[in-house]
Design an enzyme around this catalytic site. Structure first.
Site, mmCIF file in Angstrom:
data_model
loop_
_atom_site.group_PDB
_atom_site.id
_atom_site.type_symbol
_atom_site.label_atom_id
_atom_site.label_comp_id
_atom_site.label_asym_id
_atom_site.label_seq_id
_atom_site.Cartn_x
_atom_site.Cartn_y
_atom_site.Cartn_z
ATOM 1 C CB CYS A 117 -0.948 0.002 1.185
ATOM 2 S SG CYS A 117 -2.020 -1.431 1.232
ATOM 3 C CG HIS A 257 -3.195 3.455 2.617
ATOM 4 N ND1 HIS A 257 -3.715 3.151 1.384
ATOM 5 C CD2 HIS A 257 -3.199 2.303 3.326
ATOM 6 C CE1 HIS A 257 -4.023 1.868 1.350
ATOM 7 N NE2 HIS A 257 -3.726 1.324 2.522
ATOM 8 C CG ASN A 287 -6.618 -0.829 1.490
ATOM 9 O OD1 ASN A 287 -5.932 -0.347 0.595
ATOM 10 N ND2 ASN A 287 -6.094 -1.376 2.575
HETATM 11 N N1 COA Z 1 -19.013 -8.755 9.226
HETATM 12 C C1 COA Z 1 -19.493 -9.070 10.419
HETATM 13 N N2 COA Z 1 -18.708 -9.511 11.429
HETATM 14 C C2 COA Z 1 -17.397 -9.629 11.173
HETATM 15 C C3 COA Z 1 -16.835 -9.321 9.934
HETATM 16 C C4 COA Z 1 -17.704 -8.870 8.929
HETATM 17 N N3 COA Z 1 -17.259 -8.532 7.711
HETATM 18 N N4 COA Z 1 -15.502 -9.520 9.974
HETATM 19 C C5 COA Z 1 -15.227 -9.957 11.209
HETATM 20 N N5 COA Z 1 -16.373 -10.026 11.947
HETATM 21 C C6 COA Z 1 -16.539 -10.454 13.325
HETATM 22 C C7 COA Z 1 -15.416 -11.309 13.822
HETATM 23 O O1 COA Z 1 -15.607 -12.656 13.453
HETATM 24 C C8 COA Z 1 -15.494 -11.099 15.302
HETATM 25 O O2 COA Z 1 -16.542 -11.899 15.815
HETATM 26 P P1 COA Z 1 -16.378 -12.606 17.236
HETATM 27 O O3 COA Z 1 -16.224 -11.465 18.240
HETATM 28 O O4 COA Z 1 -17.651 -13.361 17.376
HETATM 29 O O5 COA Z 1 -15.152 -13.450 17.135
HETATM 30 C C9 COA Z 1 -15.951 -9.648 15.440
HETATM 31 O O6 COA Z 1 -16.516 -9.296 14.166
HETATM 32 C C10 COA Z 1 -14.815 -8.696 15.750
HETATM 33 O O7 COA Z 1 -13.744 -8.994 14.884
HETATM 34 P P2 COA Z 1 -12.413 -8.179 14.888
HETATM 35 O O8 COA Z 1 -11.486 -8.736 13.847
HETATM 36 O O9 COA Z 1 -11.896 -8.056 16.290
HETATM 37 O O10 COA Z 1 -12.974 -6.765 14.421
HETATM 38 P P3 COA Z 1 -12.253 -5.378 14.351
HETATM 39 O O11 COA Z 1 -12.994 -4.393 15.148
HETATM 40 O O12 COA Z 1 -10.759 -5.498 14.587
HETATM 41 O O13 COA Z 1 -12.453 -4.995 12.828
HETATM 42 C C11 COA Z 1 -11.193 -4.931 10.800
HETATM 43 C C12 COA Z 1 -11.894 -5.819 11.812
HETATM 44 C C13 COA Z 1 -10.572 -5.824 9.719
HETATM 45 C C14 COA Z 1 -12.207 -4.004 10.158
HETATM 46 C C15 COA Z 1 -10.116 -4.095 11.528
HETATM 47 O O14 COA Z 1 -9.319 -4.932 12.319
HETATM 48 C C16 COA Z 1 -9.225 -3.353 10.568
HETATM 49 O O15 COA Z 1 -9.661 -2.449 9.889
HETATM 50 N N6 COA Z 1 -7.914 -3.673 10.525
HETATM 51 C C17 COA Z 1 -6.992 -3.035 9.642
HETATM 52 C C18 COA Z 1 -7.148 -3.582 8.256
HETATM 53 C C19 COA Z 1 -6.388 -2.811 7.239
HETATM 54 O O16 COA Z 1 -6.613 -1.644 7.093
HETATM 55 N N7 COA Z 1 -5.495 -3.483 6.496
HETATM 56 C C20 COA Z 1 -4.767 -2.918 5.444
HETATM 57 C C21 COA Z 1 -3.721 -1.989 5.946
HETATM 58 S S1 COA Z 1 -2.805 -1.363 4.601
#
Ligand code: COA
Length: 346
Positions: A117, A257, A287
């Protein structure tokens, strides 16, 4: 080799996004998710998906030609083509070589840059170095991705995040004041496997077994990535501002970004920087990795958020973990702004 110059300016910019829109409600039919969850956790409402005939090279070429036209140049004026991407058309040849062919340039050197990225920002920094050393006069820097081809649309933790598109700038040598003011680039391999695509490289070549186990799709530890992103974006941005001899209060607009609106808001909060001076379009594109900063820059200009003399801070973060930031003063002349307006945004 020509005389080294100090001034490296953005003289052209352009973007391209495929017309196919994948909305959160469409994803609701593919995985166990919902619009409210996606919007509240990421800020993303929709993303663009490349059509069957579109590739990273084809999208990069359109964005590149738009940037060249905005600069008032011809394709053959470009000395070097740098393409940041993690979704090249092929492992070889380079996608930049295909872009050179597609834009009708006969004389440029062309190469891909692999910094995920941060690929566009790394490309900008590299183009800057070529121009500042006198090795090039006009460099086309592109960020382009077809992430949909590396996305597992049965994995709800990743498929909601990514989209396809391209953005580009032309960097040109000029002795007028302004242009690039400060650059920071970092790589922290301690987080190398937080976002990765295990299959298909020389370490784990593609086999029927690797394909069956989905190794050809992006994998991500979301929560850890989130924390690293906020921390690293903040330190990289601050370092670029400092290298420019400026203070954050001197920055007119941050073009970060576009990974996730919560990351962008947390970044602004950690820097005590007003969100009113941060450009966000993640809601419409998701993204797009290396494409995200130049796509956002083009839209920010089109939206009237950038005027001559403004100090812009572009900052990115990605797999590697890479990070890069560019502090620049916008010097594009009114004719270039008019040409860009005639072309339109993505
Ligand atoms: N829809 C519904 N529920 C979802 C889901 C979706 N698309 N994706 C994950 N969940 C669930 C998980 O299974 C988890 O359930 P559980 O509590 O029963 O286990 C719950 O939501 C929380 O998951 P978690 O991964 O802790 O959520 P989060 O608040 O961290 O959000 C992201 C997940 C991916 C949105 C977040 O971590 C994020 O944005 N990370 C950075 C990603 C990124 O930008 N990457 C590129 C960088 S260049």
């Amino acid at each position: 080799m020509a005389r080294p110059v100090t001034g490296v300016h953005v003289t052209g910019w352009g973007a391209y996004a495929p017309s196919l829109v994948l909305r959160n409600v469409d994803l609701e039919r593919m995985v166990d998710t919902n619009d409210e969850w996606i919007v509240s956790r990421t800020g993303i409402s929709e993303r663009r998906i490349a059509g069957p005939d579109e590739t990273t090279a084809s999208m990069a070429a359109v964005a590149g030609l738009r940037a060249i036209a905005t600069a008032g140049l011809q394709p053959d004026d470009i000395d070097l083509i740098l393409l940041g991407t993690l979704s090249p058309d092929y492992v070889m040849p380079s996608t930049a070589a295909l872009v050179k062919e597609a834009i009708g340039n006969k004389r440029a050197a062309a190469m891909d840059l692999y910094a995920a990225c941060s690929g566009f920002v790394y490309g900008y920094a590299t183009g800057h170095a070529y121009i500042a050393s006198g090795m090039a006069k006009h460099v086309l820097v592109i960020g382009a991705e077809t992430l949909s081809r590396y996305t597992d649309f049965s994995d709800r933790s990743t498929c909601i995040l990514f989209g396809d598109g391209a953005g580009a700038v032309v960097l040109s040598a000029s002795d007028e004041p302004g242009g690039t003011l400060g650059i920071e680039m970092t790589t922290d391999p301690s987080g190398a496997y937080l976002i990765w695509l295990p299959g298909g490289g020389a370490a784990r070549p593609a086999t029927a077994t690797s394909h069956a186990s989905g190794e050809h799709y992006m994998k991500m530890k979301g929560t850890e990535t989130f924390k690293m992103a906020v921390r690293t974006l903040g330190s990289t941005a601050t370092a670029a501002v400092k290298k420019a001899g400026l203070d954050l209060s001197d920055v007119d607009l941050v073009v970060p970004h576009q990974a996730n609106n919560r990351i962008i808001e947390a970044l602004a909060k950690s820097l005590d920087f007003p969100m009113a001076k941060v450009f966000v379009n993640v809601q419409r594109y998701g993204n797009t990795s290396a494409a995200s900063v130049p796509l956002a820059l083009s839209e920010a200009v089109a939206a009237g958020r950038v005027k001559k003399g403004d100090r812009l801070l572009m900052v990115a973060f990605g797999s590697g973990l890479t990070s890069g930031a560019i502090m620049l003063q916008w010097t594009a002349d009114p004719a270039a702004m008019a040409r860009a307006a005639a072309i339109g945004p993505a």
